[in-house]
Design an enzyme around this catalytic site. Structure first.
Site, PDB file in Angstrom:
ATOM      1  N   LYS A   1       0.824  -1.217   0.000  1.00  0.00           N
ATOM      2  CA  LYS A   1       0.000   0.000   0.000  1.00  0.00           C
ATOM      3  C   LYS A   1       0.862   1.272   0.000  1.00  0.00           C
ATOM      4  CE  LYS A   1      -2.137  -0.613   3.934  1.00  0.00           C
ATOM      5  NZ  LYS A   1      -1.717  -1.918   4.467  1.00  0.00           N
TER       6      LYS A   1
ATOM      7  N   ARG B   1      -8.877   1.701   9.445  1.00  0.00           N
ATOM      8  CA  ARG B   1      -8.511   0.329   9.772  1.00  0.00           C
ATOM      9  C   ARG B   1      -9.591  -0.360  10.589  1.00  0.00           C
ATOM     10  NH1 ARG B   1      -2.678   0.975   9.429  1.00  0.00           N
ATOM     11  NH2 ARG B   1      -1.494  -0.908   9.807  1.00  0.00           N
TER      12      ARG B   1
ATOM     13  N   ARG C   1      11.164  -7.501   5.305  1.00  0.00           N
ATOM     14  CA  ARG C   1      11.173  -6.080   5.672  1.00  0.00           C
ATOM     15  C   ARG C   1      11.785  -5.891   7.064  1.00  0.00           C
ATOM     16  NH1 ARG C   1       5.610  -2.812   5.108  1.00  0.00           N
ATOM     17  NH2 ARG C   1       5.126  -3.412   7.239  1.00  0.00           N
TER      18      ARG C   1
ATOM     19  N   ARG D   1      12.274  -2.502  11.429  1.00  0.00           N
ATOM     20  CA  ARG D   1      11.071  -1.976  12.090  1.00  0.00           C
ATOM     21  C   ARG D   1      10.770  -2.794  13.331  1.00  0.00           C
ATOM     22  NH1 ARG D   1       5.972  -0.322   8.328  1.00  0.00           N
ATOM     23  NH2 ARG D   1       4.876  -1.032  10.180  1.00  0.00           N
TER      24      ARG D   1
ATOM     25  N   ARG E   1      -0.273  -8.704  14.057  1.00  0.00           N
ATOM     26  CA  ARG E   1      -0.792  -7.681  13.143  1.00  0.00           C
ATOM     27  C   ARG E   1      -1.720  -8.299  12.096  1.00  0.00           C
ATOM     28  NH1 ARG E   1       4.142  -4.970  10.771  1.00  0.00           N
ATOM     29  NH2 ARG E   1       2.667  -3.558   9.777  1.00  0.00           N
TER      30      ARG E   1
HETATM   31  P1  AMP Z   1       1.412   0.794   9.289  1.00  0.00           P
HETATM   32  O1  AMP Z   1       2.686   1.481   8.960  1.00  0.00           O
HETATM   33  O2  AMP Z   1       0.243   1.328   8.512  1.00  0.00           O
HETATM   34  O3  AMP Z   1       1.524  -0.698   9.208  1.00  0.00           O
HETATM   35  O4  AMP Z   1       1.072   1.141  10.828  1.00  0.00           O
HETATM   36  C1  AMP Z   1       1.953   0.766  11.871  1.00  0.00           C
HETATM   37  C2  AMP Z   1       1.193   0.733  13.193  1.00  0.00           C
HETATM   38  O5  AMP Z   1       0.652   2.020  13.484  1.00  0.00           O
HETATM   39  C3  AMP Z   1      -0.007  -0.202  13.235  1.00  0.00           C
HETATM   40  O6  AMP Z   1       0.358  -1.534  13.529  1.00  0.00           O
HETATM   41  C4  AMP Z   1      -0.843   0.422  14.347  1.00  0.00           C
HETATM   42  O7  AMP Z   1      -0.307   0.132  15.619  1.00  0.00           O
HETATM   43  C5  AMP Z   1      -0.633   1.914  14.096  1.00  0.00           C
HETATM   44  N1  AMP Z   1      -1.657   2.452  13.153  1.00  0.00           N
HETATM   45  C6  AMP Z   1      -1.436   2.941  11.909  1.00  0.00           C
HETATM   46  N2  AMP Z   1      -2.582   3.349  11.336  1.00  0.00           N
HETATM   47  C7  AMP Z   1      -3.562   3.100  12.234  1.00  0.00           C
HETATM   48  C8  AMP Z   1      -4.978   3.267  12.241  1.00  0.00           C
HETATM   49  N3  AMP Z   1      -5.625   3.774  11.166  1.00  0.00           N
HETATM   50  N4  AMP Z   1      -5.649   2.890  13.353  1.00  0.00           N
HETATM   51  C9  AMP Z   1      -5.043   2.382  14.430  1.00  0.00           C
HETATM   52  N5  AMP Z   1      -3.711   2.181  14.487  1.00  0.00           N
HETATM   53  C10 AMP Z   1      -2.965   2.530  13.413  1.00  0.00           C
END
Ligand code: AMP
Length: 187
Positions: free
Chosen positions: A13, A88, A127, A133, A144
């Protein structure tokens, strides 16, 4: 354009959103990137978010919706947006529809990038090695994915119901996924 990109962690994404936003002069907004910046800056929001992020859990809806609300109006004034990693949960999707309704800029499409579980696991493990990360360890990856299935997957039905869902096969090269997305945009 006013799009959200949906898909499991590791579906590409972020990469696709960045490129699409660049070529269509739209704003790219990644809630994960914003949260990581808040964590790095040591802000109050960052401190609240960090424990959840490290465990692979979601940050509470109200904090996330507030974060988006602050940025949405500016974004819609600038050639539209691509949201990546938001919404989400169903409450986040409902809040987004409400906020966009208030500014007369409804979402056009929710674009789902489909990738199988096995492929996701091997991509995320890669990754973790490359980017270090802290939320890409095996336990956290499984967590996740579980949370994605439970809390985020219902969004697919939410957008399919009223004809806003578009699916793109994410198990192709980055370039081919991008070409598919461009074709969707042309339609
Ligand atoms: P991502 O980089 O999008 O995978 O986000 C990394 C982490 O940030 C996720 O595992 C959540 O802990 C938090 N996070 C990101 N976007 C959201 C969202 N829309 N709602 C809740 N938590 C989020």
């Amino acid at each position: 354009m006013r799009w959200i990109l949906l898909g499991p962690p590791g579906s590409g994404k972020g990469t696709q959103a960045k490129r699409l936003a660049g070529s269509h002069h739209a704003a790219h907004l990644s809630t994960g990137d914003i949260l990581r910046a808040e964590v790095a800056a040591g802000s109050k929001l960052g401190q609240l978010a960090k424990t959840r992020m490290d465990r692979g859990e979601l940050v509470p809806d109200d904090l996330i919706v507030q974060m988006i609300r602050e940025r949405l109006e500016t974004m819609t004034n600038h050639g539209g947006f691509i949201l990546d990693g938001f919404p989400r949960t169903i409450p986040q999707a409902e809040a987004l529809d409400r906020m966009l309704g208030e500014i007369n800029a409804p979402l056009e499409s929710a674009v789902l990038i489909t990738v199988s579980d096995d492929e996701i696991k091997s991509r995320l493990a890669g990754r973790a090695r490359l980017e270090g990360r802290s939320d890409d360890t095996e336990d956290v990856i499984n967590r996740r994915l579980h949370i994605y299935r439970e809390q985020t997957e219902p969004l697919i039905e939410y957008y399919r119901r009223d004809g806003r869902l578009i699916e793109v096969n994410g198990e192709q090269s980055v370039e081919n996924v991008y070409q598919d997305l461009e074709r969707v945009l042309e339609r």
